[in-house]
Design a protein around this motif. Structure first.
Motif, short mmCIF file in Angstrom:
data_model
loop_
_atom_site.label_atom_id
_atom_site.label_comp_id
_atom_site.label_asym_id
_atom_site.label_seq_id
_atom_site.Cartn_x
_atom_site.Cartn_y
_atom_site.Cartn_z
N ARG A 68 0.87 -1.17 0.00
CA ARG A 68 0.00 0.00 0.00
C ARG A 68 0.91 1.23 0.00
N VAL A 69 0.74 2.05 -1.00
CA VAL A 69 1.56 3.25 -1.14
C VAL A 69 0.66 4.46 -0.96
N LYS A 70 1.08 5.32 -0.08
CA LYS A 70 0.32 6.54 0.18
C LYS A 70 1.14 7.73 -0.30
N ASN A 71 0.80 8.21 -1.47
CA ASN A 71 1.47 9.37 -2.06
C ASN A 71 0.43 10.48 -2.21
N THR A 72 0.03 11.02 -1.07
CA THR A 72 -0.97 12.08 -1.10
C THR A 72 -0.30 13.43 -0.87
N PHE A 73 -1.03 14.47 -1.21
CA PHE A 73 -0.53 15.81 -0.92
C PHE A 73 -0.28 15.93 0.58
N ASP A 74 -1.15 15.30 1.37
CA ASP A 74 -1.02 15.35 2.83
C ASP A 74 0.31 14.75 3.28
N SER A 75 0.64 13.57 2.74
CA SER A 75 1.87 12.91 3.17
C SER A 75 3.11 13.70 2.74
N VAL A 76 3.05 14.29 1.56
CA VAL A 76 4.16 15.13 1.10
C VAL A 76 4.27 16.36 2.00
N LEU A 77 3.12 16.98 2.28
CA LEU A 77 3.11 18.16 3.15
C LEU A 77 3.64 17.80 4.54
N ASP A 78 3.22 16.64 5.07
CA ASP A 78 3.71 16.21 6.39
C ASP A 78 5.23 16.10 6.39
#
Length: 193
Positions: A166-176
């Motif tokens: 499972r890969v989470k490449n969201t704007f949220d994760s980048v922002l975090d």
């Protein structure tokens, strides 16, 4: 010598002895009073010294407590300002649109695709408002399919049963990540001293 003279001599001696005893008693009383006054003065000084020490300790404690409260209030205010900045950034990121949103989403999708084998079946999740954009971008990826929404600011979450990845490449994760890596610099710039 007559009896009267002897009586008078004895009376005189008794008076003299009484005066002497009285003088000694007065002197002893004065000495006792002087010692008592000296003891009282010493006790008074000790009490005053103790009171001054207690006052100084309480003053120091209150000052220290006030400084700590001020520091905590300052830190709380800084946290509030940092959270406000973070909220503003999240708002701006969520409102990205057009080519800019498409380019960022595609870059995150490309990075995500590298995590999976070429023949994997990959389910993609994203922000509900980005469904059309994601479906359009996914036409370029074999085995990738939009499978529903994910609560985020944008970007993608990908899953594959074959690789159990499972890969989470969201704007949220980048922002975090950017936020965590740059928090000290952000704080320093906001609160230059």
């Amino acid at each position: 010598m007559s009896l009267d003279t002897v009586v008078e001599d004895i009376r005189e001696q008794a008076r003299a002895r009484a005066d002497e005893i009285r003088d000694e008693a007065d002197a002893e009383a004065e000495e006792i009073i002087a010692e008592a006054e000296a003891d009282a003065e010493e006790i008074r000084e000790e009490i005053l010294d103790d009171a001054e020490r207690t006052i100084e300790q309480e003053r120091e404690q209150k000052l220290s407590s006030a400084k700590l409260e001020a520091k905590q209030a300052r830190l709380e205010a800084r946290r509030d300002v940092l959270q406000s900045v973070r909220d503003d950034i999240e708002q701006e990121v969520s409102e990205l649109s057009g080519d800019q949103r498409a380019e960022l989403t595609e870059a995150l999708l490309d990075a995500t695709a590298e995590e999976f084998d070429d023949d994997a079946s990959v389910r993609i999740y994203g922000r509900a408002e980005d469904q059309e954009l994601l479906e359009e971008l996914l036409e370029e990826y074999d085995g990738f399919e939009y499978d529903g929404e994910f609560d985020c600011l944008g970007g993608v979450v990908a899953e594959s049963d074959e690789s159990r990845v499972r890969v989470k490449n969201t704007f949220d994760s980048v922002l975090d990540e950017v936020w965590e890596n740059n928090l000290r610099e952000i704080s320093d710039r906001l609160f230059e001293q």
